[in-house]
Design an enzyme around this catalytic site. Sequence first.
Site, short mmCIF file in Angstrom:
data_model
loop_
_atom_site.label_atom_id
_atom_site.label_comp_id
_atom_site.label_asym_id
_atom_site.label_seq_id
_atom_site.Cartn_x
_atom_site.Cartn_y
_atom_site.Cartn_z
N GLY B 252 0.81 -1.22 0.00
CA GLY B 252 0.00 0.00 0.00
C GLY B 252 0.84 1.28 0.00
CG HIS B 253 -1.30 4.98 0.25
ND1 HIS B 253 -2.23 5.94 -0.04
CD2 HIS B 253 -1.79 4.30 1.31
CE1 HIS B 253 -3.22 5.85 0.81
NE2 HIS B 253 -2.99 4.87 1.64
CG ASN B 254 2.53 7.33 2.09
OD1 ASN B 254 1.41 7.49 1.59
ND2 ASN B 254 3.49 8.18 1.88
#
Lengths: 356, 356, 356
Positions: B252-254
């Site tokens: 996922g993001h980050n």
Amino acid sequence: MAAPFSTTVADVIAAIGGECRGDAALPLVEIAPIETAGVQAISFVANLRYQSKLDDSAAGCVIVSEALAAKAQQRGTCIVTPDPYAYFARLTQWWKRSAQSLDPQQGVPTGSRIHPTAVIDSDAWVAEDATVGPFTWVGPGAVVSSQVVLRGHVCVEAGAHVGAHTIIHSHVTVGNDCVVGQRCIVHAGVVIGADGFGFAPHEGTWLKIEQLGTVRIGDDVEIGANTCIDRGALGDTVISDGVKLDNLIQVGHNVYIGPHSAMAGCVGIAGSARIGARCTVGGGAVVLGHLSLADDVHISAATVVTRSINKPGHYTGVFPIDENAQWEKNAVALKQLGKLRERLRRLESDNKASDA
Amino acid sequence: MAAPFSTTVADVIAAIGGECRGDAALPLVEIAPIETAGVQAISFVANLRYQSKLDDSAAGCVIVSEALAAKAQQRGTCIVTPDPYAYFARLTQWWKRSAQSLDPQQGVPTGSRIHPTAVIDSDAWVAEDATVGPFTWVGPGAVVSSQVVLRGHVCVEAGAHVGAHTIIHSHVTVGNDCVVGQRCIVHAGVVIGADGFGFAPHEGTWLKIEQLGTVRIGDDVEIGANTCIDRGALGDTVISDGVKLDNLIQVGHNVYIGPHSAMAGCVGIAGSARIGARCTVGGGAVVLGHLSLADDVHISAATVVTRSINKPGHYTGVFPIDENAQWEKNAVALKQLGKLRERLRRLESDNKASDA
Amino acid sequence: MAAPFSTTVADVIAAIGGECRGDAALPLVEIAPIETAGVQAISFVANLRYQSKLDDSAAGCVIVSEALAAKAQQRGTCIVTPDPYAYFARLTQWWKRSAQSLDPQQGVPTGSRIHPTAVIDSDAWVAEDATVGPFTWVGPGAVVSSQVVLRGHVCVEAGAHVGAHTIIHSHVTVGNDCVVGQRCIVHAGVVIGADGFGFAPHEGTWLKIEQLGTVRIGDDVEIGANTCIDRGALGDTVISDGVKLDNLIQVGHNVYIGPHSAMAGCVGIAGSARIGARCTVGGGAVVLGHLSLADDVHISAATVVTRSINKPGHYTGVFPIDENAQWEKNAVALKQLGKLRERLRRLESDNKASDA
């Protein structure tokens, strides 16, 4: 289907067999579920448990076994056949072929069998009656057999082999030297023959173990969209005849899957696992590496197989769903379950002692 | 491998080192597992637990440590080295290179390094010694470094950067402004830099939060087929040097993944999770968002990480598999576990009361 | 983002609204999380729980609700708005548009709207203001509406329909006759309209049930990378308006997903499941086939839904993670849980008997 297609009960029977009871001239414009079928639809009831649905259905014609024939006839036309579900499957096949013959756009791009944008290496062999779609690449030494359809953006890498009558959909990669059998269907985005996941730990880092094997896929195999089948490390990954894999499945290196086994979406089969014949694996289940499953083993959805299973049967391991607050209480208790068992033992021995 | 390749024990030692005990002139035509290796195969035993396999093996040559050298010599030729498994990894690497040098078809399409169908934007920079396969697109501002191989149907979007000696397989997307380091291997179908999953709830619908960050991937990273690594919302998603990701993984993001961590197939790492260095995550495991795992944490397959883990160790949470009928009984009891614990407590206090 | 973009608090308010308290001329060069934001960054605090982060933040400007306005003003400039999180979402949207307008490379390939390598069938209809990227194919009878962007290597198959303002990223397949609504975003590698997984067992093998339906996707839907949505067997698979799907999700044939439901990565929804409106499904969860979920049902990550859920609420079923040694003890006890319950019952009745 965009193409309008209509037929009659008589035409269906001429194509697939079965016995008509009722109006053979009845027009049919669609196949539909028994609950929603209208007067120009053909439907089926395969399971005696669902016979009550017959009464409420407006279906013009229903496919049934002899056991339901009388009940089905009371309400209209039926086709009687020993195995209504298999008949239904064959009907969908015949229907699709018939509808497509009216609408050539449904298949691959029209015109020449080799799309002008396709790139076929001069050292590849592509059968004269194969179809190759736009932006598809066939590498050196690759073989594309008779009646194969490669749709758009397919990569058939060097030395790969695609058997006769196989259909490969868009964006599929068939890796170097991998083999796909005859009459297979490979859906969009499938990756056959990426490297297996093999690394040797070395001084806090990982050394790559080159994956020197290939993937060998038998005949009549269907592989769902974006599923991945890795090549073997030493030796090959093997998918036997008649295997059906759904979408987004991971098959690790050197896995063997026996004939006619079927797996639902999101399953993961870790490296060197050996799955028997006629097994089924439910969606999201995981089989750990180097395990073996006997023939005719059935694994429930989302179950994790952590040991080999030597006996046919139905196996499950799923945490039961509950309202979140209730689950939290049970989960807390579960984390103390070993201790609870101890306390129970102590009570039992106390009681015995006091009985004595 | 399609290309026949043969060598000798002496050649292997010249390339990789180790000490020959026995017949250095022994011809070798394949690397094989100890169980199935024949007289012209080289194999290995890395673990003392498996030393009994030595006796039964027909392998022409076996790679072993000093501890097994005497036993290995009794049965034929061996190569002695401190770390047989690392030696085996290096052997596969050398073997593949050697075999490919006999068969240039194994690599990318032959001929010019830039396939005539490839489209390279006039504002992109592609190193003179990079290879670009059929139907590959390199966008404006993108950089493709020295010795990079882009195979077929790759998209390197605007402003993306691919480091030296990296191999990117078919149908991979490297999104706008994302960075892939040096000596990486990115398998077919990988998506780097799709939008992270970010929405603000608003009056019963979802407002999109644009994902303004990128993905930064270090050196020596390998990414399995159809794996997805989302771009950051604000700031970047970071995959550190030496990380190895298997197929069909979601990052996922980050997310931050520390150096030399490895994850098996079908793992999901939710947004903003932080994974330490040298962690391993088993197949199908899930790490929830915003959690952190310390260095050297090992998560079993199919385990769900619902809290941060601050201490190195081995963590598990998997419902044990059982025959379905037995599982049903235990699952029913599990749903009442909180109540069972209550009943146990009551019994304990009753017993104490009656003791008093 | 590669393109440097800078603005001021006044410009932000002119574009999105809200009330400035402090220095409207403050320059802003990035949006950043409250923890890491610097003096030229704009950030937000949406939840009163996190108000303590305000004190420690160096952010030049902070978006807050009235409740935090005084506290925010003490430390510098703020924008006051009733829903800071929604404001932040809109800010990211405006920021991306503004930055891209400075850097046309960020979007699709420049030059003509139809890339010269794209292949558009003479029987397809593509709006004059649509953009079609390199190596993209649009089949016969397909419709590509106004302001649509198809990036590279997209397949829009025969008879498919893409609604206005929709963006379809690289390597996506939109299958025959499938429909994608307006203002959708379809990320790289998505497969819409592969065959559902339908087979009739027949004499130890599987007969294919042709999948005669399509996929119908509503407006404002976002679909994550490498997600698969299968076409219906009879009738269609339906994704309603405003649904948000993350990466690597499997949606089986004839599934219905109600408006504004959202699902995180790696979820599997089996065939004919019916998901209500405004549901959320956590990452890695599985919903079995033919089940239905009421509106406003929330399923925790990695939970397996094995029965229909008729009541709104939050549902969970996850084995709690533990240190492996502890888990082993609890797992062993769990496999005897039915028997433990029996033993507890016996103790209870013994105690009652001795009380009597």
